[in-house]
Design a protein around this motif. Structure first.
Motif, mmCIF file in Angstrom:
data_model
loop_
_atom_site.group_PDB
_atom_site.id
_atom_site.type_symbol
_atom_site.label_atom_id
_atom_site.label_comp_id
_atom_site.label_asym_id
_atom_site.label_seq_id
_atom_site.Cartn_x
_atom_site.Cartn_y
_atom_site.Cartn_z
ATOM 1 N N ALA A 42 24.246 63.637 61.370
ATOM 2 C CA ALA A 42 23.508 64.903 61.357
ATOM 3 C C ALA A 42 22.035 64.700 61.670
ATOM 4 N N TYR A 43 21.404 63.770 60.980
ATOM 5 C CA TYR A 43 19.976 63.559 61.215
ATOM 6 C C TYR A 43 19.724 62.812 62.520
ATOM 7 N N ALA A 46 19.742 65.476 65.070
ATOM 8 C CA ALA A 46 18.539 66.296 64.934
ATOM 9 C C ALA A 46 17.329 65.612 65.559
ATOM 10 N N GLY A 49 17.549 65.735 69.270
ATOM 11 C CA GLY A 49 17.104 67.018 69.798
ATOM 12 C C GLY A 49 15.591 67.104 69.893
ATOM 13 N N LEU A 74 17.461 73.347 68.641
ATOM 14 C CA LEU A 74 16.339 72.602 68.084
ATOM 15 C C LEU A 74 15.809 73.265 66.816
ATOM 16 N N TRP A 76 17.440 74.998 64.569
ATOM 17 C CA TRP A 76 18.319 74.937 63.408
ATOM 18 C C TRP A 76 18.915 73.567 63.160
ATOM 19 N N SER A 77 18.538 72.577 63.969
ATOM 20 C CA SER A 77 19.173 71.264 63.851
ATOM 21 C C SER A 77 18.920 70.617 62.493
ATOM 22 N N PHE A 78 17.670 70.629 62.024
ATOM 23 C CA PHE A 78 17.378 69.985 60.745
ATOM 24 C C PHE A 78 17.898 70.806 59.572
ATOM 25 N N ALA A 81 21.401 69.847 59.425
ATOM 26 C CA ALA A 81 21.503 68.485 58.893
ATOM 27 C C ALA A 81 21.353 68.486 57.376
#
Length: 217
Positions: A42-43, A46, A49, A74, A76-78, A81
């Motif tokens: 996940a990270y 992120a 991205g 980009l 919502w990626s973190f 995660a």
């Protein structure tokens, strides 16, 4: 009579010691593999991205000018995660302490719990050390944190590989040690972002996935 009692206590001690040795070898070489895989995957994605966004900006694309889909990813990626890691953490706690808990190796638990405590202590120590420093000094010191964490990560895999007689796991340790040096070299530069993504994906996500697949076969 006292000799017989002493001999009996000695035998009981020996048996208890042998049981501890036997239980120490049970379980997986590294516990919490699902949590490790989710964290690294996940990270890692992120940071990948963010690295892409920085690369696009370096080529003249201003922030906010990316295609709509990429902008939303980009943005919502973190968040995704964080949520994925929290869900994996809850699931891991349930699998570890619930009614049908998984039996874990004592050696693995000792190694990885020590590594986790070391990671947390290091982060807190860096935080305390930099809180009263000038902003520029704090930022400079923070760039050394990934190298220190990678050394601790590599040490955990090194111990795990030796205890389980798994040379393949030593490759993760060597990769972590080498990445620690590379992180120190790139320092305060855009290269630290793709390097962070690569470390998370190759040194956390990939080993965890491979070990989980190995367990199923």
């Amino acid at each position: 009579m006292s000799d017989a009692a002493e001999s009996s206590r000695s035998n009981e001690t020996d048996i208890a010691f042998l049981k501890r040795l036997a239980s120490a070898g049970l379980g997986e070489p590294a516990p919490f593999l699902m949590l490790m895989a989710v964290f690294g995957g996940a990270y890692g994605l992120a940071f990948a991205g963010v690295s892409l966004q920085v690369a696009l900006s370096a080529n003249g694309l201003r922030p906010g000018d990316e295609p709509g889909f990429l902008t939303n990813v980009l943005r919502w990626s973190f968040v995704a995660a964080h949520l994925a890691f929290l869900a994996a953490l809850v699931w891991t706690a349930w699998r570890t302490t619930g009614p049908n808990r998984v039996r874990l190796s004592r050696a693995a638990m000792a190694t990885w719990s020590g590594a986790f405590i070391g990671l947390v202590t290091t982060v807190v120590g860096f935080r305390i050390f930099t809180q009263d420093q000038l902003p520029s000094d704090s930022i400079s010191v923070s760039y050394m944190l990934p190298s220190v964490l990678l050394v601790l990560w590599g040490t955990a895999w090194w111990v795990t590989g030796i205890l389980n007689d798994r040379r393949s796991l030593l490759l993760i340790a060597f990769g972590s040690f080498g990445s620690a040096i590379v992180m120190a070299l790139v320092g305060n530069s855009p290269s630290i972002l793709p390097m962070t993504a690569a470390c998370l994906l190759l040194l956390a996500f990939l080993p965890a996935v491979l070990l989980m697949r190995e367990r199923r076969h």
